[in-house]
Write an enzyme that holds these catalytic residues in place. Structure first.
Site, PDB file in Angstrom:
ATOM      1  N   MET A  57      61.853  40.481  54.525  1.00  0.00           N
ATOM      2  CA  MET A  57      61.462  38.820  54.722  1.00  0.00           C
ATOM      3  C   MET A  57      60.818  38.606  53.649  1.00  0.00           C
ATOM      4  SD  MET A  57      58.795  39.398  57.865  1.00  0.00           S
ATOM      5  CE  MET A  57      58.244  40.633  57.487  1.00  0.00           C
ATOM      6  N   CYS A  74      72.562  37.757  56.367  1.00  0.00           N
ATOM      7  CA  CYS A  74      71.714  37.019  55.903  1.00  0.00           C
ATOM      8  C   CYS A  74      72.863  35.721  55.818  1.00  0.00           C
ATOM      9  CB  CYS A  74      71.478  36.950  55.119  1.00  0.00           C
ATOM     10  SG  CYS A  74      70.878  35.428  54.048  1.00  0.00           S
TER      11      CYS A  74
END
Length: 314
Positions: free
Chosen positions: A31, A113
Protein backbone atom coordinates in the site's frame (compact mmCIF):
# COMPACT_ATOMS: atom_id res chain seq x y z
CA UNK A 1 18.18 1.08 2.38
CA UNK A 2 18.23 2.09 5.99
CA UNK A 3 17.36 0.63 9.34
CA UNK A 4 19.59 -0.08 12.30
CA UNK A 5 19.47 -3.84 11.99
CA UNK A 6 19.31 -4.99 8.40
CA UNK A 7 18.59 -8.62 7.69
CA UNK A 8 21.07 -10.80 5.84
CA UNK A 9 20.61 -13.71 3.49
CA UNK A 10 21.28 -16.28 6.21
CA UNK A 11 17.83 -15.43 7.58
CA UNK A 12 16.11 -15.93 4.27
CA UNK A 13 12.99 -18.06 4.30
CA UNK A 14 11.45 -20.15 1.57
CA UNK A 15 8.14 -18.35 1.28
CA UNK A 16 6.52 -21.12 -0.72
CA UNK A 17 6.75 -23.21 2.45
CA UNK A 18 4.15 -20.90 4.02
CA UNK A 19 1.56 -22.29 1.64
CA UNK A 20 0.47 -25.58 3.16
CA UNK A 21 -2.62 -27.64 2.24
CA UNK A 22 -5.67 -26.46 4.16
CA UNK A 23 -3.92 -23.34 5.45
CA UNK A 24 -4.69 -19.82 4.20
CA UNK A 25 -1.69 -17.47 4.47
CA UNK A 26 -2.49 -14.01 5.88
CA UNK A 27 -0.77 -11.29 3.86
CA UNK A 28 -0.47 -7.51 4.20
CA UNK A 29 -0.81 -5.87 0.77
CA UNK A 30 1.59 -3.38 -0.81
CA UNK A 31 0.00 0.00 0.00
CA UNK A 32 1.50 3.31 -1.09
CA UNK A 33 2.44 5.37 2.00
CA UNK A 34 0.96 2.84 4.40
CA UNK A 35 2.60 -0.61 4.35
CA UNK A 36 5.93 0.70 5.60
CA UNK A 37 8.08 -0.72 8.38
CA UNK A 38 6.05 0.64 11.30
CA UNK A 39 2.73 -0.70 10.06
CA UNK A 40 4.30 -4.01 9.05
CA UNK A 41 5.63 -4.30 12.61
CA UNK A 42 2.13 -3.72 13.96
CA UNK A 43 0.25 -6.25 11.83
CA UNK A 44 2.87 -8.92 12.47
CA UNK A 45 1.83 -8.78 16.15
CA UNK A 46 -1.68 -9.80 15.05
CA UNK A 47 -1.16 -12.95 12.98
CA UNK A 48 -0.08 -11.39 9.68
CA UNK A 49 2.26 -14.01 8.25
CA UNK A 50 3.75 -12.16 5.28
CA UNK A 51 4.18 -8.46 4.51
CA UNK A 52 4.79 -6.55 1.30
CA UNK A 53 6.53 -3.20 1.00
CA UNK A 54 4.76 -0.37 -0.81
CA UNK A 55 5.26 -0.43 -4.58
CA UNK A 56 8.72 0.91 -5.50
CA UNK A 57 9.62 2.28 -8.95
CA UNK A 58 12.55 0.05 -9.97
CA UNK A 59 14.27 2.58 -12.24
CA UNK A 60 14.48 5.24 -9.51
CA UNK A 61 15.51 2.64 -6.95
CA UNK A 62 18.44 1.57 -9.14
CA UNK A 63 19.61 5.10 -9.98
CA UNK A 64 19.50 6.76 -6.59
CA UNK A 65 20.85 5.74 -3.19
CA UNK A 66 18.59 8.44 -1.72
CA UNK A 67 15.58 6.70 -3.27
CA UNK A 68 16.74 3.35 -1.90
CA UNK A 69 17.11 4.75 1.62
CA UNK A 70 13.74 6.48 1.41
CA UNK A 71 11.74 3.63 -0.10
CA UNK A 72 13.12 0.52 1.55
CA UNK A 73 13.65 0.29 5.31
CA UNK A 74 13.75 -2.98 7.20
CA UNK A 75 15.14 -4.69 10.31
CA UNK A 76 16.06 -8.20 11.41
CA UNK A 77 12.56 -8.87 12.72
CA UNK A 78 10.76 -7.54 9.62
CA UNK A 79 10.44 -11.00 8.10
CA UNK A 80 9.16 -12.67 6.03
CA UNK A 81 9.17 -9.76 3.60
CA UNK A 82 8.47 -9.26 -0.11
CA UNK A 83 9.57 -6.10 -1.94
CA UNK A 84 7.19 -5.03 -4.70
CA UNK A 85 8.56 -3.27 -7.77
CA UNK A 86 6.98 -1.46 -10.70
CA UNK A 87 8.87 -1.84 -13.96
CA UNK A 88 8.47 -3.02 -17.53
CA UNK A 89 12.11 -4.03 -18.01
CA UNK A 90 13.37 -7.54 -17.20
CA UNK A 91 16.89 -6.32 -16.43
CA UNK A 92 15.63 -3.59 -14.10
CA UNK A 93 13.58 -6.05 -12.09
CA UNK A 94 16.46 -8.51 -11.86
CA UNK A 95 18.95 -5.82 -10.83
CA UNK A 96 16.58 -4.48 -8.18
CA UNK A 97 15.99 -8.02 -6.93
CA UNK A 98 19.74 -8.54 -6.57
CA UNK A 99 20.03 -5.39 -4.45
CA UNK A 100 17.27 -6.35 -2.02
CA UNK A 101 17.92 -10.10 -1.98
CA UNK A 102 20.21 -9.99 1.12
CA UNK A 103 17.53 -8.12 3.07
CA UNK A 104 14.22 -9.67 1.96
CA UNK A 105 12.70 -13.02 1.06
CA UNK A 106 11.40 -12.21 -2.40
CA UNK A 107 10.27 -9.64 -4.95
CA UNK A 108 6.87 -9.09 -6.51
CA UNK A 109 6.11 -7.52 -9.89
CA UNK A 110 3.18 -5.10 -9.86
CA UNK A 111 0.86 -6.03 -12.72
CA UNK A 112 -2.27 -4.71 -11.06
CA UNK A 113 -2.03 -0.97 -10.37
CA UNK A 114 -4.79 0.70 -12.43
CA UNK A 115 -3.75 4.31 -11.83
CA UNK A 116 -3.35 6.39 -14.98
CA UNK A 117 0.19 7.54 -14.28
CA UNK A 118 1.38 3.95 -13.85
CA UNK A 119 -0.37 2.78 -17.01
CA UNK A 120 1.09 5.74 -18.94
CA UNK A 121 4.59 4.68 -17.88
CA UNK A 122 3.94 1.10 -18.97
CA UNK A 123 3.77 -0.16 -15.37
CA UNK A 124 1.09 -1.87 -13.35
CA UNK A 125 -2.06 -3.32 -14.83
CA UNK A 126 -1.14 -2.68 -18.47
CA UNK A 127 1.37 -5.52 -18.10
CA UNK A 128 -1.41 -8.11 -18.00
CA UNK A 129 -1.69 -7.46 -21.74
CA UNK A 130 1.99 -8.36 -22.25
CA UNK A 131 2.30 -11.94 -21.02
CA UNK A 132 5.60 -12.60 -22.82
CA UNK A 133 7.19 -9.57 -21.17
CA UNK A 134 5.96 -10.57 -17.72
CA UNK A 135 7.25 -14.10 -18.33
CA UNK A 136 10.65 -12.69 -19.32
CA UNK A 137 10.81 -10.53 -16.19
CA UNK A 138 10.12 -13.53 -13.95
CA UNK A 139 12.67 -15.60 -15.84
CA UNK A 140 15.34 -12.88 -15.62
CA UNK A 141 15.04 -12.73 -11.83
CA UNK A 142 15.25 -16.50 -11.66
CA UNK A 143 18.38 -16.47 -13.83
CA UNK A 144 20.12 -13.64 -11.99
CA UNK A 145 19.32 -14.15 -8.28
CA UNK A 146 21.22 -17.21 -7.13
CA UNK A 147 19.64 -17.61 -3.69
CA UNK A 148 17.52 -20.80 -3.87
CA UNK A 149 14.87 -19.65 -1.39
CA UNK A 150 14.31 -16.24 -2.98
CA UNK A 151 10.76 -15.92 -4.32
CA UNK A 152 9.47 -14.05 -7.36
CA UNK A 153 5.74 -13.44 -7.58
CA UNK A 154 3.32 -11.26 -9.53
CA UNK A 155 0.18 -9.38 -8.54
CA UNK A 156 -2.41 -9.02 -11.29
CA UNK A 157 -5.90 -7.88 -12.17
CA UNK A 158 -8.11 -10.00 -14.42
CA UNK A 159 -9.13 -9.61 -18.08
CA UNK A 160 -12.74 -9.48 -19.19
CA UNK A 161 -11.77 -12.52 -21.25
CA UNK A 162 -10.55 -14.74 -18.44
CA UNK A 163 -8.81 -17.10 -20.87
CA UNK A 164 -6.21 -14.36 -21.37
CA UNK A 165 -5.58 -14.20 -17.62
CA UNK A 166 -5.19 -17.96 -17.41
CA UNK A 167 -2.75 -17.83 -20.34
CA UNK A 168 -0.67 -15.16 -18.57
CA UNK A 169 -0.59 -17.18 -15.36
CA UNK A 170 0.46 -20.35 -17.15
CA UNK A 171 3.29 -18.52 -18.89
CA UNK A 172 4.71 -17.14 -15.65
CA UNK A 173 4.24 -20.49 -13.94
CA UNK A 174 6.40 -22.10 -16.65
CA UNK A 175 8.99 -19.33 -16.13
CA UNK A 176 9.32 -20.18 -12.44
CA UNK A 177 6.96 -17.82 -10.62
CA UNK A 178 6.56 -18.69 -6.93
CA UNK A 179 2.89 -17.71 -6.64
CA UNK A 180 0.31 -15.38 -8.18
CA UNK A 181 -1.82 -12.82 -6.35
CA UNK A 182 -5.12 -12.08 -8.10
CA UNK A 183 -7.10 -8.92 -7.49
CA UNK A 184 -10.49 -10.14 -8.67
CA UNK A 185 -11.46 -7.06 -10.70
CA UNK A 186 -10.68 -5.81 -14.19
CA UNK A 187 -8.56 -2.71 -14.77
CA UNK A 188 -11.70 -0.60 -15.25
CA UNK A 189 -13.43 -1.78 -12.09
CA UNK A 190 -12.97 -0.03 -8.75
CA UNK A 191 -15.79 -0.70 -6.28
CA UNK A 192 -17.71 -3.33 -8.21
CA UNK A 193 -18.04 -6.79 -6.60
CA UNK A 194 -14.99 -9.03 -6.73
CA UNK A 195 -15.20 -11.82 -9.33
CA UNK A 196 -14.71 -14.81 -7.04
CA UNK A 197 -15.56 -17.19 -9.87
CA UNK A 198 -12.59 -15.86 -11.83
CA UNK A 199 -10.22 -16.42 -8.92
CA UNK A 200 -11.54 -19.99 -8.61
CA UNK A 201 -10.90 -20.70 -12.30
CA UNK A 202 -7.35 -19.32 -12.10
CA UNK A 203 -6.66 -21.44 -9.04
CA UNK A 204 -7.94 -24.56 -10.82
CA UNK A 205 -5.60 -23.93 -13.76
CA UNK A 206 -2.34 -23.48 -11.80
CA UNK A 207 -0.15 -25.68 -9.66
CA UNK A 208 1.63 -22.79 -7.90
CA UNK A 209 -0.18 -21.13 -4.98
CA UNK A 210 -2.81 -18.48 -5.71
CA UNK A 211 -3.53 -15.57 -3.35
CA UNK A 212 -6.83 -13.67 -3.46
CA UNK A 213 -7.03 -9.90 -3.09
CA UNK A 214 -10.03 -7.58 -2.98
CA UNK A 215 -12.58 -6.75 -0.26
CA UNK A 216 -10.97 -8.90 2.43
CA UNK A 217 -12.28 -7.26 5.61
CA UNK A 218 -12.61 -10.01 8.19
CA UNK A 219 -12.56 -13.69 9.08
CA UNK A 220 -15.90 -14.31 7.35
CA UNK A 221 -14.46 -13.04 4.06
CA UNK A 222 -11.39 -15.22 4.46
CA UNK A 223 -13.45 -18.32 5.20
CA UNK A 224 -15.75 -17.61 2.27
CA UNK A 225 -12.85 -17.12 -0.13
CA UNK A 226 -11.15 -20.31 0.94
CA UNK A 227 -14.31 -22.39 0.71
CA UNK A 228 -15.53 -20.95 -2.59
CA UNK A 229 -12.24 -20.68 -4.50
CA UNK A 230 -9.72 -22.99 -2.80
CA UNK A 231 -7.12 -20.20 -2.67
CA UNK A 232 -3.89 -20.58 -0.70
CA UNK A 233 -3.67 -17.10 0.80
CA UNK A 234 -5.53 -13.83 1.26
CA UNK A 235 -4.08 -10.35 0.85
CA UNK A 236 -5.75 -7.45 2.65
CA UNK A 237 -5.28 -3.71 2.18
CA UNK A 238 -8.11 -1.43 3.34
CA UNK A 239 -9.39 -4.12 5.67
CA UNK A 240 -6.07 -4.10 7.53
CA UNK A 241 -5.89 -0.31 7.59
CA UNK A 242 -9.27 -0.21 9.31
CA UNK A 243 -8.42 -3.11 11.61
CA UNK A 244 -4.75 -4.14 11.85
CA UNK A 245 -5.82 -6.97 14.19
CA UNK A 246 -8.16 -8.46 11.58
CA UNK A 247 -6.07 -11.57 10.97
CA UNK A 248 -6.14 -12.31 14.72
CA UNK A 249 -9.93 -12.60 14.54
CA UNK A 250 -10.97 -9.18 15.87
CA UNK A 251 -14.03 -7.65 14.20
CA UNK A 252 -12.87 -4.12 14.99
CA UNK A 253 -9.60 -2.60 16.14
CA UNK A 254 -8.98 -3.44 19.82
CA UNK A 255 -7.64 -0.63 22.01
CA UNK A 256 -4.50 -2.67 22.66
CA UNK A 257 -3.77 -2.49 18.94
CA UNK A 258 -4.10 1.31 19.10
CA UNK A 259 -1.67 1.33 22.04
CA UNK A 260 0.73 -0.87 20.07
CA UNK A 261 0.61 1.49 17.08
CA UNK A 262 1.35 4.54 19.22
CA UNK A 263 4.33 2.77 20.78
CA UNK A 264 5.67 1.48 17.46
CA UNK A 265 5.17 4.79 15.63
CA UNK A 266 6.97 6.76 18.34
CA UNK A 267 9.80 4.23 18.42
CA UNK A 268 10.23 4.34 14.64
CA UNK A 269 9.91 8.11 14.36
CA UNK A 270 6.93 7.74 12.03
CA UNK A 271 6.08 11.10 10.37
CA UNK A 272 3.03 12.74 11.94
CA UNK A 273 0.81 12.57 8.85
CA UNK A 274 1.31 8.80 8.54
CA UNK A 275 0.94 8.29 12.31
CA UNK A 276 -2.30 10.29 12.35
CA UNK A 277 -3.80 8.76 9.19
CA UNK A 278 -3.34 5.22 10.49
CA UNK A 279 -5.14 6.18 13.70
CA UNK A 280 -7.97 7.79 11.70
CA UNK A 281 -8.47 4.47 9.89
CA UNK A 282 -8.18 2.40 13.07
CA UNK A 283 -10.65 4.52 15.06
CA UNK A 284 -13.18 4.85 12.22
CA UNK A 285 -15.50 2.12 13.50
CA UNK A 286 -15.19 2.90 17.21
CA UNK A 287 -15.64 6.67 17.32
CA UNK A 288 -18.73 8.84 16.94
CA UNK A 289 -19.15 11.34 14.12
CA UNK A 290 -18.49 14.20 16.54
CA UNK A 291 -15.32 12.53 17.84
CA UNK A 292 -14.10 12.01 14.28
CA UNK A 293 -14.54 15.72 13.49
CA UNK A 294 -12.36 16.59 16.45
CA UNK A 295 -9.73 13.87 16.05
CA UNK A 296 -9.26 14.17 12.30
CA UNK A 297 -8.18 17.83 12.46
CA UNK A 298 -5.56 17.40 15.18
CA UNK A 299 -2.25 18.71 13.90
CA UNK A 300 0.51 17.43 16.19
CA UNK A 301 1.68 14.24 17.84
CA UNK A 302 1.24 15.77 21.29
CA UNK A 303 -2.36 16.72 20.50
CA UNK A 304 -3.11 13.19 19.32
CA UNK A 305 -1.54 11.67 22.43
CA UNK A 306 -3.52 14.03 24.67
CA UNK A 307 -6.74 13.11 22.85
CA UNK A 308 -6.11 9.37 23.15
CA UNK A 309 -5.23 9.72 26.80
CA UNK A 310 -8.37 11.71 27.54
CA UNK A 311 -10.82 9.58 25.54
CA UNK A 312 -9.41 6.07 25.68
CA UNK A 313 -7.06 6.13 28.67
CA UNK A 314 -4.14 5.30 26.36
Amino acid sequence: MNGEYLSTSRHQRCLVDLFQPGHVVNICAPMVRYSKLGFRTLVRKYNCELCFTPMIIASAFLKSSKARDSEFTTTYVDRPLVVQFATNCPQELADAACIVSPFADGVDLNCGCPQRWAMAEGYGACLINKPQLVRDMVRQVRNQVELPNFSVSIKIRIHKDLARTVDLCRKVEAAGVSWVTVHGRTVEERHQPVHYDAIKIIKENLTVPVVANGDVRGKKDIDFLHQSTGIDGVMAARGLLANPAMFAGYEETPLQCVRDWVEIALEHGTPFTCFHHHLMYMLERITSRQEKRIFNVLSSTSAVLDYLSGHYDL
